[in-house]
Design an enzyme around this catalytic site. Structure first.
Site, mmCIF file in Angstrom:
data_model
loop_
_atom_site.group_PDB
_atom_site.id
_atom_site.type_symbol
_atom_site.label_atom_id
_atom_site.label_comp_id
_atom_site.label_asym_id
_atom_site.label_seq_id
_atom_site.Cartn_x
_atom_site.Cartn_y
_atom_site.Cartn_z
ATOM 1 N N HIS A 48 0.842 -1.203 0.000
ATOM 2 C CA HIS A 48 0.000 0.000 0.000
ATOM 3 C C HIS A 48 0.870 1.244 0.000
ATOM 4 O O HIS A 48 2.104 1.152 -0.074
ATOM 5 C CB HIS A 48 -1.010 -0.022 1.151
ATOM 6 C CG HIS A 48 -0.412 -0.029 2.526
ATOM 7 N ND1 HIS A 48 0.247 1.038 3.058
ATOM 8 C CD2 HIS A 48 -0.361 -1.001 3.470
ATOM 9 C CE1 HIS A 48 0.660 0.748 4.277
ATOM 10 N NE2 HIS A 48 0.307 -0.488 4.551
ATOM 11 N N HIS A 70 4.191 1.492 2.048
ATOM 12 C CA HIS A 70 5.372 0.785 1.520
ATOM 13 C C HIS A 70 5.969 1.561 0.340
ATOM 14 O O HIS A 70 7.179 1.700 0.216
ATOM 15 C CB HIS A 70 4.997 -0.624 1.049
ATOM 16 C CG HIS A 70 4.321 -1.440 2.110
ATOM 17 N ND1 HIS A 70 3.087 -1.997 1.941
ATOM 18 C CD2 HIS A 70 4.712 -1.769 3.368
ATOM 19 C CE1 HIS A 70 2.742 -2.643 3.036
ATOM 20 N NE2 HIS A 70 3.704 -2.512 3.925
ATOM 21 N N CYS A 107 2.775 -12.338 20.726
ATOM 22 C CA CYS A 107 1.807 -12.003 19.669
ATOM 23 C C CYS A 107 2.361 -12.495 18.341
ATOM 24 O O CYS A 107 3.441 -12.056 17.924
ATOM 25 C CB CYS A 107 1.560 -10.501 19.601
ATOM 26 S SG CYS A 107 0.575 -10.069 18.139
ATOM 27 N N CYS A 128 -2.792 -8.291 22.798
ATOM 28 C CA CYS A 128 -1.653 -7.576 22.218
ATOM 29 C C CYS A 128 -1.978 -6.078 22.199
ATOM 30 O O CYS A 128 -3.057 -5.700 21.735
ATOM 31 C CB CYS A 128 -1.413 -8.079 20.797
ATOM 32 S SG CYS A 128 -0.325 -6.983 19.885
#
Ligand code: ME8
Length: 666
Positions: free
Chosen positions: A18, A21, A126, A148
């Protein structure tokens, strides 16, 4: 020759590419182009992070062998990036063989040096973050398990034999590093953040897993796989030849390491400025010169996330906006290092104002005048009157100034300020043209000399700007270059070799090229309507994947789970309650919803509840409702109540069992 090595994070292949990045990759590309153009022997690395339990699970869900699954997503990244003219020298994949060899070598060096030992780890893990959390860091889930803090999903209790890295041994050396190398962590505010974290003390870190199969086996103990962050961080050296024969191995590695700039989002700063330098110290390797943490692109004021449905889709972006428009916007709009909100409206406005009316217009008006008034040949400067000559000199100075400021700011990674400098030179030449009115000069019998000076100055400005802006706008600057009649690649022209007046030295008869619009003006309303349609089509496609299996009964508009999860509901405890002066119906509460500060919330229930009796009561609060003002007081949420009978008598919703404040309802 000076070298420059720039890296981006390697992206997880557990989600689709997306804008975020794309952003880091295009910043790195701009820096790499900028350095290359200034004579640095540059190496620019990007790539993908492909190991870990999440990726294994995603492949399982997709019913594919893991490697095949990751190959598909890597292709998606490469395709999404392919239209942005990235010039990365390599794309590292953590599933590549040479990388695995390099990782094992790094491990062995650290072990030989006494910084890796075997022990037992028990903790809350996690699997989305691939990280253990302390109980104090985790949030309580309604069923008593721990959540988390990032993903708000239950943490797994894991107890297993594990290899540990002696991070605790590096606290002082890290602090010394930050103190003696102020440029190691940038910007400054992030450096302070990391320093206070490290001052708080460092625990040894578990760096292997027996429960994860999709990873690199630990040397001589293949039951264990190497922790994904150890694996991932190592890419910065393995990809250039550390511990393997990639690009010729050792020699290549020594040529480029240490990295000059490691770009990361602020989300992964700690990994890059605490663990990574400590790993390198433990192996006796040199440390990167700068880790720069940029801010996050938000969408609608919130972090982009698939669940919220506010991720900027690269396919939509590419459909409506030229490569250079996206590159320019990302560099110009976001102050590098800070967060920024992405909106298509802002992108359209920038493209129209700065590119269509700015650079594009300067190019088309200059070239069209050269074509019409000078028979398509850029003229030598004419002998004009002193005043016009002075103005032409001012333009030339403004361009020289833009070059100096651009370099000074880009060297400090202040991209947006560097671009501003180029645009102020553009504004100067625009004014020069408008004041000198070449269209009038062309009609005057003795206007030729002045006309030549104006068009020469405008063309030279354009030629210089094409060279200056090529790292940011590689496609349009090349087009301008060719339309000016220049040959070769503008990206290969070093700014230091540029000479004012160079265009008149191209030889008699050299003509400008074919004039084509560089940045056509975008029709904002039309494009926004189309984007909205595309977005709702892709939203619908996503919803269809999760479509309910029953048909909606008449009068019921079903929502899907994504719609539901957009509403954040939490347990709150009323701490104070008071009537609101001059408002019969309103009560003003402070409610503890598990945050450091209680929230002020207003509710229209004064006619049915006595405020003091509500203190201590547990209620359900909508915590992500935009704040609004009621009778001058800000309400930062909504308390849920049933609405009874025709009068709509409110009955507060609550719980029969004990529940902690802040627990999420889902
Ligand atoms: O963290 N705005 O991978 P990742 C700006 N594999 N940049 C953003 C962004 C946003 N909204 N969202 C993501 C990982 N990014 C690890 C890294 S490195 C050894 C291992 C960018 O796919 C930004 O650079 O979650 C961020 O740090 C990175 O993508 C995280 O990518």
């Amino acid at each position: 020759m000076n070298k420059f090595y720039v890296t981006t994070p390697i992206y997880y292949v557990n989600s689709h590419p997306h804008l975020g990045h794309l952003y880091t990759t295009l910043i790195a590309d701009t820096v790499a182009r900028y350095k290359r153009q200034r004579g640095f022997d540059t190496f620019y690395l990007t790539g993908t992070d492909e190991h870990g339990v999440n990726i294994e699970r995603a492949a399982e869900n997709a019913g594919l062998p893991v490697k095949q699954h990751v190959d598909g997503i890597v292709n998606e990244f490469k395709t999404a990036f392919s239209s942005y003219e990235f010039t990365n020298d390599h794309w590292v994949r953590t599933t590549d063989d040479y990388h695995k060899r390099g990782v094992r070598q790094l491990w062995q060096r650290m072990k030989e040096n006494g910084y890796i030992y075997k022990g037992k780890y028990e903790g809350w893990y996690c699997s989305n973050c691939n990280e253990f959390y302390l109980e104090a860091e985790a949030g309580a889930a309604p069923d008593g398990t721990l959540n988390c803090p990032v993903h708000e999903r239950p943490l797994d209790r894991i107890a297993e034999e594990s290899y540990f890295f002696k991070l605790s041994a590096f606290q002082n050396r890290l602090l010394e590093l930050y103190e003696t190398n102020p440029n190691f962590i940038r910007p400054e505010s992030r450096r302070n953040e990391v320093m206070s974290f490290v001052r708080g003390g460092l625990n040894d870190q578990s760096i292997s897993r027996v429960s994860v199969k999709w990873g690199i086996p630990v040397p001589d103990d293949p039951e264990h796989t190497i922790y994904v962050w150890f694996d991932a961080l190592s890419n910065y050296i393995t990809a250039i030849g550390y511990g393997n024969d990639q690009f010729g191995g050792e020699e290549h590695y020594k040529k480029y390491w240490p990295a000059d700039l490691q770009l990361v989002g602020k989300d992964i700063l700690r990994f890059h400025t605490v663990y990574w330098p400590a790993f390198l110290m433990a192996a006796g390797l040199e440390l990167p010169r700068t880790v720069f943490a940029h801010g996050m692109w938000l969408s609608g004021g919130r972090k982009m996330s698939k669940t919220l449905g506010n991720v900027i889709d690269l396919a939509v972006l590419q459909k409506y906006f030229q490569t250079d428009a996206v590159r320019y916007f990302c560099l110009r709009e976001m102050v590098f290092g800070q967060d920024g909100d992405f909106t298509y409206e802002a992108l359209l406005d920038r493209v129209n104002a700065d590119l269509a009316s700015g650079l594009g217009n300067l190019a088309s008006r200059t070239l069209t005048m050269v074509k019409n008034y000078c028979d398509g040949e850029i003229p030598a400067p004419g002998e004009a009157n002193a005043e016009l000559k002075d103005h032409a000199n001012e333009v030339r100075e403004a361009v020289a100034q833009a070059f100096a400021v651009f370099d000074r700011e880009f060297d400090q990674y202040n991209f947006s300020r560097g671009l501003e400098a180029a645009w102020s030179a553009m504004a100067r030449v625009d004014k020069f043209i408008s004041d000198a009115k070449p269209w009038d000069l062309a009609k005057q019998p003795n206007g030729r000399e002045a006309l030549n000076l104006v068009l020469h100055t405008a063309s030279e400005t354009l030629r210089h700007l094409a060279v200056l802006l090529v790292p940011v706008l590689p496609v349009s600057t090349q087009a301008i270059w060719e339309q000016l009649g220049e040959s070769g690649q503008v990206s290969e022209v070093a700014p230091a070799t540029l000479k004012w007046g160079g265009s008149s030295l191209r030889g008699a008869g050299a003509r400008i090229g074919e004039i084509k619009p560089i940045f056509p003006r975008l029709e904002k309303k039309k494009i926004m309507d189309e984007i909205k349609q595309d977005e709702s089509a892709s939203q619908a496609a996503r919803s269809a994947e999760n479509a309910p299996i029953v048909e909606a009964a008449p009068g019921i508009a079903y929502i899907n789970i994504e719609d539901f999860t957009r509403v954040e509901l939490r347990v709150g405890e009323i701490k104070t309650a008071a009537p609101v002066p001059k408002a019969d119906k309103l009560l003003c509460f402070t409610v503890d919803v598990g945050e450091p500060q209680p929230r002020q919330i207003l509710a229209g229930i004064a006619q049915y509840y006595e405020p003091e009796k509500l203190i201590g009561r547990k209620v359900i609060v909508v915590t992500n409702l935009a704040p609004r003002k009621l009778r001058g007081l800000e309400s930062q949420g909504m308390i849920l109540a049933a609405s009874i009978g025709e009068e709509g008598r409110p009955v507060l919703a609550g719980f029969l069992e004990e529940v902690p404040n802040g627990a999420k309802l889902k």
